[in-house]
Scaffold this active site. Structure first.
Site, PDB file in Angstrom:
ATOM      1  N   GLU A   1       0.857  -1.187   0.000  1.00 37.12           N
ATOM      2  CA  GLU A   1       0.000   0.000   0.000  1.00 37.12           C
ATOM      3  C   GLU A   1       0.891   1.235   0.000  1.00 37.12           C
ATOM      4  O   GLU A   1       1.752   1.399   0.869  1.00 37.12           O
ATOM      5  CB  GLU A   1      -0.941   0.055   1.202  1.00 37.12           C
ATOM      6  CG  GLU A   1      -1.814   1.310   1.155  1.00 37.12           C
ATOM      7  CD  GLU A   1      -2.858   1.392   2.249  1.00 37.12           C
ATOM      8  OE1 GLU A   1      -3.719   2.275   2.179  1.00 37.12           O
ATOM      9  OE2 GLU A   1      -2.794   0.573   3.192  1.00 37.12           O
TER      10      GLU A   1
ATOM     11  N   ASP B   1      -2.432  12.137  -4.418  1.00 35.16           N
ATOM     12  CA  ASP B   1      -2.611  13.567  -4.689  1.00 35.16           C
ATOM     13  C   ASP B   1      -2.963  13.760  -6.161  1.00 35.16           C
ATOM     14  O   ASP B   1      -2.218  13.345  -7.048  1.00 35.16           O
ATOM     15  CB  ASP B   1      -1.318  14.313  -4.358  1.00 35.16           C
ATOM     16  CG  ASP B   1      -1.510  15.815  -4.256  1.00 35.16           C
ATOM     17  OD1 ASP B   1      -2.261  16.379  -5.079  1.00 35.16           O
ATOM     18  OD2 ASP B   1      -0.918  16.435  -3.357  1.00 35.16           O
TER      19      ASP B   1
ATOM     20  N   THR C   1     -12.985   5.849   2.718  1.00 36.03           N
ATOM     21  CA  THR C   1     -11.974   6.629   3.425  1.00 36.03           C
ATOM     22  C   THR C   1     -12.476   8.042   3.670  1.00 36.03           C
ATOM     23  O   THR C   1     -13.478   8.476   3.108  1.00 36.03           O
ATOM     24  CB  THR C   1     -10.680   6.710   2.613  1.00 36.03           C
ATOM     25  OG1 THR C   1     -10.907   7.541   1.456  1.00 36.03           O
ATOM     26  CG2 THR C   1     -10.220   5.333   2.166  1.00 36.03           C
TER      27      THR C   1
END
Length: 233
Positions: free
Chosen positions: A66, A141, A212
């Protein structure tokens, strides 16, 4: 983790691809305490050599990488939902590293190991060929301004570094709440002949991935969420 063997600090790495953007963040006392006391059990220091992940985790189970775990909440939840898999979670931001270590301890999540380093260097120098069964990169991002698109992580050069580490039949799972970035991700992954899309375009969210905070934020802002799951032929 004592002060002489701490994980690397947030240092700018002189490279064309980086897995992170440096941001300032306040480290709480609990997060710092987790780093100080739990790193020796669940942290993994950067090494400029190939490592044996089965030895790191003490078992021969599926290994998932991850990249960019934020505060680690989703990482721990996924590790609970997939207890037979082991997770190497990489990020550079101190508060998130401390928080993930704290959550690992609270939830007794023994199938997670944490690294605080540039994931690109880890992929290049520490992970052997066909050492991974899966790769998770959730909400990287988006660098939404066009002039910053070159800074995005999901680009052909980086995917080309990842693929040798992935076993045949292994998967890459990406998620984003920026449609234009999702379109770029889809284009990048589709360009690799060794990858096969598991869906016509975007995949339904796999059951193991919880919502999330970034996803919830995106939904509040009216954004969609796009998952991509490709497997290696």
């Amino acid at each position: 983790m004592n002060t002489t063997t701490t994980a690397p600090t947030d240092t700018e790495y002189p490279r064309s691809i980086r897995s992170f953007v440096l941001r300032q963040g306040h480290m709480t006392a609990a997060q710092q305490r987790a780093i100080d006391t739990l790193w020796s059990s669940f942290g993994l220091d950067y090494q400029n050599k190939i490592i044996d992940l089965n030895k790191v985790f003490g078992r021969n189970n599926p290994k998932i990488l991850e990249i960019g775990f934020g505060m680690g909440v989703a990482t721990v939840e996924i590790a609970k939902r997939l207890p037979e898999s082991d997770f190497l979670a990489i990020d550079v931001h101190g508060p998130g590293v401390g928080n993930l270590l704290k959550l690992i301890d609270e939830n007794q999540s023994n199938n997670i190991r944490v690294m605080r380093h540039d994931a690109v260097e880890v992929v290049e120098n520490m992970l052997g060929e066909t050492s991974l069964d899966g790769i998770h990169i959730f909400f990287p991002d988006p660098w939404h301004k066009k002039r910053h698109h070159k800074r995005r992580l999901i680009q052909p050069a980086f995917v080309a570094k990842l693929l040798p580490c992935l076993k045949s039949g292994g998967y890459i799972h990406l998620a984003t709440d920026w449609q234009e970035y999702a379109e770029q991700m889809l284009l990048v992954l589709t360009e690799f002949d060794t990858l096969c899309n598991t869906a016509d375009n975007y995949a339904p969210t796999p059951a193991y991935r919880p919502e999330t905070k970034f996803e919830a934020r995106g939904k509040r802002l009216g954004h969609g969420v796009w998952d991509l799951v490709f497997t290696k032929k």
